[in-house]
Design a protein around this motif. Structure first.
Motif, PDB file in Angstrom:
ATOM      1  N   ARG A  66      79.819  94.244  70.049  1.00 28.81           N
ATOM      2  CA  ARG A  66      79.602  92.844  69.696  1.00 28.81           C
ATOM      3  C   ARG A  66      79.610  92.719  68.177  1.00 28.81           C
ATOM      4  O   ARG A  66      79.208  93.652  67.479  1.00 28.81           O
ATOM      5  N   LEU A  67      80.058  91.580  67.687  1.00 25.59           N
ATOM      6  CA  LEU A  67      80.151  91.359  66.239  1.00 25.59           C
ATOM      7  C   LEU A  67      79.411  90.085  65.860  1.00 25.59           C
ATOM      8  O   LEU A  67      79.664  89.021  66.429  1.00 25.59           O
ATOM      9  N   ALA A  68      78.506  90.199  64.892  1.00 28.83           N
ATOM     10  CA  ALA A  68      77.928  89.008  64.271  1.00 28.83           C
ATOM     11  C   ALA A  68      78.902  88.576  63.174  1.00 28.83           C
ATOM     12  O   ALA A  68      79.122  89.306  62.212  1.00 28.83           O
ATOM     13  N   LEU A  69      79.494  87.417  63.373  1.00 32.89           N
ATOM     14  CA  LEU A  69      80.577  86.994  62.470  1.00 32.89           C
ATOM     15  C   LEU A  69      80.071  86.829  61.038  1.00 32.89           C
ATOM     16  O   LEU A  69      79.001  86.249  60.816  1.00 32.89           O
ATOM     17  N   PRO A  70      80.846  87.288  60.070  1.00 34.06           N
ATOM     18  CA  PRO A  70      80.449  87.100  58.667  1.00 34.06           C
ATOM     19  C   PRO A  70      80.322  85.619  58.332  1.00 34.06           C
ATOM     20  O   PRO A  70      81.151  84.808  58.742  1.00 34.06           O
ATOM     21  N   GLU A  71      79.315  85.296  57.567  1.00 32.52           N
ATOM     22  CA  GLU A  71      79.045  83.885  57.279  1.00 32.52           C
ATOM     23  C   GLU A  71      80.095  83.276  56.366  1.00 32.52           C
ATOM     24  O   GLU A  71      80.247  82.055  56.319  1.00 32.52           O
ATOM     25  N   GLN A  72      80.820  84.103  55.632  1.00 29.10           N
ATOM     26  CA  GLN A  72      81.777  83.555  54.670  1.00 29.10           C
ATOM     27  C   GLN A  72      83.146  83.264  55.282  1.00 29.10           C
ATOM     28  O   GLN A  72      84.037  82.782  54.599  1.00 29.10           O
ATOM     29  N   LEU A  73      83.296  83.552  56.564  1.00 28.62           N
ATOM     30  CA  LEU A  73      84.556  83.218  57.229  1.00 28.62           C
ATOM     31  C   LEU A  73      84.515  81.791  57.743  1.00 28.62           C
ATOM     32  O   LEU A  73      83.479  81.324  58.218  1.00 28.62           O
ATOM     33  N   THR A  74      85.660  81.111  57.711  1.00 26.40           N
ATOM     34  CA  THR A  74      85.739  79.826  58.412  1.00 26.40           C
ATOM     35  C   THR A  74      86.010  80.118  59.887  1.00 26.40           C
ATOM     36  O   THR A  74      86.441  81.225  60.256  1.00 26.40           O
ATOM     37  N   ALA A  75      85.783  79.102  60.717  1.00 29.54           N
ATOM     38  CA  ALA A  75      86.044  79.288  62.150  1.00 29.54           C
ATOM     39  C   ALA A  75      87.526  79.608  62.367  1.00 29.54           C
ATOM     40  O   ALA A  75      87.875  80.456  63.198  1.00 29.54           O
ATOM     41  N   ALA A  76      88.396  78.936  61.614  1.00 33.19           N
ATOM     42  CA  ALA A  76      89.837  79.187  61.784  1.00 33.19           C
ATOM     43  C   ALA A  76      90.162  80.644  61.472  1.00 33.19           C
ATOM     44  O   ALA A  76      90.943  81.288  62.177  1.00 33.19           O
ATOM     45  N   GLU A  77      89.543  81.169  60.424  1.00 32.00           N
ATOM     46  CA  GLU A  77      89.804  82.562  60.047  1.00 32.00           C
ATOM     47  C   GLU A  77      89.190  83.537  61.049  1.00 32.00           C
ATOM     48  O   GLU A  77      89.670  84.660  61.200  1.00 32.00           O
ATOM     49  N   ALA A  78      88.115  83.094  61.715  1.00 32.35           N
ATOM     50  CA  ALA A  78      87.419  83.985  62.646  1.00 32.35           C
ATOM     51  C   ALA A  78      88.131  84.081  63.992  1.00 32.35           C
ATOM     52  O   ALA A  78      87.770  84.925  64.820  1.00 32.35           O
ATOM     53  N   GLY A  79      89.143  83.244  64.209  1.00 28.82           N
ATOM     54  CA  GLY A  79      89.821  83.221  65.511  1.00 28.82           C
ATOM     55  C   GLY A  79      90.277  84.592  65.977  1.00 28.82           C
ATOM     56  O   GLY A  79      90.080  84.968  67.128  1.00 28.82           O
ATOM     57  N   GLU A  80      90.881  85.376  65.073  1.00 30.53           N
ATOM     58  CA  GLU A  80      91.400  86.688  65.489  1.00 30.53           C
ATOM     59  C   GLU A  80      90.276  87.666  65.812  1.00 30.53           C
ATOM     60  O   GLU A  80      90.497  88.642  66.525  1.00 30.53           O
ATOM     61  N   LEU A  81      89.083  87.411  65.291  1.00 26.18           N
ATOM     62  CA  LEU A  81      87.935  88.259  65.628  1.00 26.18           C
ATOM     63  C   LEU A  81      87.345  87.841  66.967  1.00 26.18           C
ATOM     64  O   LEU A  81      86.996  88.680  67.803  1.00 26.18           O
ATOM     65  N   VAL A  82      87.232  86.541  67.169  1.00 25.33           N
ATOM     66  CA  VAL A  82      86.637  86.041  68.422  1.00 25.33           C
ATOM     67  C   VAL A  82      87.534  86.392  69.608  1.00 25.33           C
ATOM     68  O   VAL A  82      87.061  86.812  70.658  1.00 25.33           O
ATOM     69  N   ARG A  83      88.836  86.216  69.412  1.00 21.50           N
ATOM     70  CA  ARG A  83      89.786  86.475  70.503  1.00 21.50           C
ATOM     71  C   ARG A  83      90.416  87.852  70.333  1.00 21.50           C
ATOM     72  O   ARG A  83      91.639  88.015  70.443  1.00 21.50           O
ATOM     73  N   ASN A  84      89.590  88.825  70.042  1.00 19.47           N
ATOM     74  CA  ASN A  84      90.097  90.178  69.824  1.00 19.47           C
ATOM     75  C   ASN A  84      90.546  90.798  71.142  1.00 19.47           C
ATOM     76  O   ASN A  84      90.071  90.392  72.204  1.00 19.47           O
ATOM     77  N   PRO A  85      91.437  91.785  71.082  1.00 19.74           N
ATOM     78  CA  PRO A  85      91.976  92.352  72.320  1.00 19.74           C
ATOM     79  C   PRO A  85      91.052  93.350  73.011  1.00 19.74           C
ATOM     80  O   PRO A  85      91.399  93.871  74.066  1.00 19.74           O
ATOM     81  N   TRP A  86      89.900  93.636  72.441  1.00 20.06           N
ATOM     82  CA  TRP A  86      89.042  94.692  72.983  1.00 20.06           C
ATOM     83  C   TRP A  86      87.849  94.150  73.761  1.00 20.06           C
ATOM     84  O   TRP A  86      86.989  94.920  74.186  1.00 20.06           O
ATOM     85  N   GLY A  87      87.752  92.845  73.900  1.00 20.35           N
ATOM     86  CA  GLY A  87      86.619  92.275  74.638  1.00 20.35           C
ATOM     87  C   GLY A  87      85.304  92.367  73.882  1.00 20.35           C
ATOM     88  O   GLY A  87      84.227  92.299  74.490  1.00 20.35           O
ATOM     89  N   ILE A  88      85.377  92.527  72.574  1.00 19.66           N
ATOM     90  CA  ILE A  88      84.152  92.569  71.765  1.00 19.66           C
ATOM     91  C   ILE A  88      83.621  91.144  71.628  1.00 19.66           C
ATOM     92  O   ILE A  88      84.348  90.243  71.213  1.00 19.66           O
ATOM     93  N   GLU A  89      82.374  90.955  72.027  1.00 16.93           N
ATOM     94  CA  GLU A  89      81.767  89.619  71.969  1.00 16.93           C
ATOM     95  C   GLU A  89      81.438  89.242  70.524  1.00 16.93           C
ATOM     96  O   GLU A  89      81.352  90.113  69.650  1.00 16.93           O
ATOM     97  N   THR A  90      81.206  87.967  70.310  1.00 20.30           N
ATOM     98  CA  THR A  90      80.863  87.522  68.953  1.00 20.30           C
ATOM     99  C   THR A  90      79.632  86.619  68.949  1.00 20.30           C
ATOM    100  O   THR A  90      79.328  85.951  69.947  1.00 20.30           O
ATOM    101  N   GLU A  91      78.970  86.640  67.803  1.00 11.86           N
ATOM    102  CA  GLU A  91      77.784  85.807  67.565  1.00 11.86           C
ATOM    103  C   GLU A  91      77.985  85.046  66.266  1.00 11.86           C
ATOM    104  O   GLU A  91      78.683  85.518  65.379  1.00 11.86           O
ATOM    105  N   VAL A  92      77.332  83.910  66.178  1.00 10.84           N
ATOM    106  CA  VAL A  92      77.372  83.176  64.906  1.00 10.84           C
ATOM    107  C   VAL A  92      75.989  82.605  64.615  1.00 10.84           C
ATOM    108  O   VAL A  92      75.265  82.219  65.536  1.00 10.84           O
ATOM    109  N   PHE A  93      75.630  82.612  63.349  1.00  6.27           N
ATOM    110  CA  PHE A  93      74.367  81.975  62.946  1.00  6.27           C
ATOM    111  C   PHE A  93      74.536  80.458  62.911  1.00  6.27           C
ATOM    112  O   PHE A  93      75.663  79.954  62.797  1.00  6.27           O
TER     113      PHE A  93
END
Lengths: 234, 280
Positions: B135-162
């Motif tokens: 699971r990945l806690a998304l970096p706060e300095q990324l925009t949602a658009a930039e985080a797309g490739e992390l959220v929809r990663n091919p490995w099924g790694i979940e994501t969190e956001v503050f």
């Protein structure tokens, strides 16, 4: 002997005179803090043509889009150069360079991420450096000798600024988070309410530093005052 | 979206259990975990008791072990091993050397990569995946658009956001060395003078943050996360605001409707935050 280098952003490098470039053993071009300051392949060619003896490409943490640009830049640069030294902060880029260009790209572990790495266990660090073929750890911490006593790594020391923080919410007038194409303004001295001093350069906040006297420091990297590359006095 | 909240005491655990938190995370006084002054448990036994209480209520408990320098590496790995064996559901880690040691010692525990690790792209996530990150806690300095490739990663790694409209560092938090006391007195929020003019470090507006929260939700981010503030009443308010916003998202409002309603919710909470600040 300690190698002497100068670190320039692409606009500074374009404005730098050949006589300035030739004063140094090496020129860093790019930024360790802002992906909007990645140079073009042409900038590296121009530096070589202007007399830079050796070139290091400085790269920061990268978004997916920034990583794609950095990878394209390395690919293009390797058409001109047999080997390329790249200062890396992003672990995605580090892995990509190992897989695609091991032996042709010489990575350095860049600041600011080196702050974390310098505090990791020496045995881990040595293995990590070996695995990725990392030549040096870059730092701007004056007390690095006390932090990293036993790892046996070579250091590149950046001066006269030590980075305390950097952001993608760039304070430069008119800067945009994702597509800034403006040259950074001149450095700005900031004075806090309790008299604390910071220097704003581009998207990063610094305090002053001086190179430590350490045998592990094999390279000194001088950063000139922001926006004044044509009037640099080392 | 699941709601995850950082806690530092049984009192907080009881409060957030009854308030509807799905997941908890906590730290241990002896192991640095970034936020200066954050409330932590004082012993592994207490953490295991809290984890058991969470599990009995059908919730999960994670352990935060950020910023583990060389001198604490072995003892931290040993503590994580004991906590994993005792029923803690996962560990939040920033430090690569700790990830490496957990892997080499074959300590079986799900790993959440801390937002402090500044993992900004899918290639970097692929790098960390080899260390068992689930699971990945998304970096706060990324925009949602930039985080797309992390959220929809091919490995099924979940994501969190503050909840970034309340808890977002102005600088890269994992690599910021300015004085910071978790929202109480931060160098980044001060007013500086620059050549006779006032200067503040730039920030994103609440409206932009809330619009991005909707974007994160649409992308598929699974968890909304509330940090451990040094101030307990503040954590409670942020959690309650997060719960209200999660309910709004669940109701399926459009982005524009969500932002409008979320700003109304925010104004209500602003008054409560102001009251709490006056008591500090």
């Amino acid at each position: 002997m300690t190698e002497r280098a100068i670190a320039l952003t692409p606009p500074e490098a374009r404005a730098a005179s050949p006589s300035l470039l030739r004063k140094y053993d090496r020129v860093y071009i790019g930024s360790s803090f802002c992906q909007n300051l990645l140079p073009e392949a042409e900038d590296l060619r121009r530096l070589r043509a202007a007399g830079a003896r050796a070139v290091t490409l400085a790269t920061p943490l990268l978004t997916g889009e920034g990583l794609a640009r950095a990878a394209a830049l390395v690919r293009a640069a390797l058409r001109d150069e047999r080997r390329l030294e790249v200062s890396v902060n992003d672990l995605g880029l580090l892995e990509l360079l190992r897989r695609r260009y091991a032996g042709r790209v010489i990575p350095l572990l860049g600041r600011p991420v080196s702050r974390d790495f310098a505090r990791m266990a020496p045995a881990f660090l040595r293995g990590f450096f070996r695995h990725y073929g990392i030549k040096m750890l870059e730092t701007d911490e004056e007390n690095i000798g006390g932090i990293l006593p036993a790892a046996g790594l070579r250091l590149a020391f950046h001066y006269p600024y030590c980075c305390l923080a950097f952001t993608r919410l760039c304070p430069q007038p008119g800067a945009a988070r994702d597509a800034c194409r403006r040259p950074c303004g001149p450095g700005t001295e900031l004075l806090g309410p309790a008299g604390e001093k910071l220097t704003l350069r581009g998207n990063a906040y610094f305090i002053g530093n001086k190179p430590p006297r350490l045998a592990a420091v094999r390279r000194l990297v001088y950063t000139p005052p922001a926006g004044r590359a044509s009037k640099i006095v080392p | 979206m699941r709601l995850q909240v950082g806690i530092g005491s049984f009192r907080e655990l009881d409060y957030f259990l009854s308030a509807g938190a799905d997941e908890f995370y906590c730290g241990l006084n002896a192991i640095p975990s970034h936020v200066e002054g954050a409330r932590n448990f004082s012993s592994e036994e207490d953490i295991l008791k809290a984890a058991a209480q969470a599990r009995a209520a059908g919730r999960r408990m994670f352990f935060a072990a950020n910023e583990v320098h060389a001198g604490l590496l072995a003892s931290t790995a040993a503590a994580i091993k004991r906590l994993a064996a005792g029923g803690v559901d996962g560990v939040i880690v920033k430090d690569l050397a700790l990830l490496d040691l957990l892997r080499r010692r074959r300590i079986k525990i799900p790993v959440i990569l801390s937002t402090l690790a500044c993992c900004l792209n899918a290639a970097a996530l692929g790098f960390y995946r080899r260390y068992g990150v689930e699971r990945l806690a998304l970096p706060e300095q990324l925009t949602a658009a930039e985080a797309g490739e992390l959220v929809r990663n091919p490995w099924g790694i979940e994501t969190e956001v503050f909840l970034k409209s309340r808890e977002c560092c102005l600088n890269f938090n994992g690599l910021c060395f300015l004085d910071c006391r978790g929202g109480l007195s931060n160098a980044c929020r001060k007013e500086y003078r620059a050549g006779g003019k006032a200067f503040r470090m730039p920030a994103v507006t609440p409206e932009e943050h809330l619009g991005e929260l909707h974007d994160y939700w649409r992308l598929g981010v699974q968890t909304l996360k509330v940090g451990r503030s040094p101030c307990e009443p503040m954590s409670k308010l942020i959690f309650r605001e997060s719960a209200a916003l999660a309910a709004l998202l669940k109701a399926g409002a459009s982005r524009a409707d969500f932002v409008r309603e979320a700003l109304r919710v925010r104004r209500v909470f602003d008054r409560a935050y102001a009251l709490v600040r006056r008591t500090l």
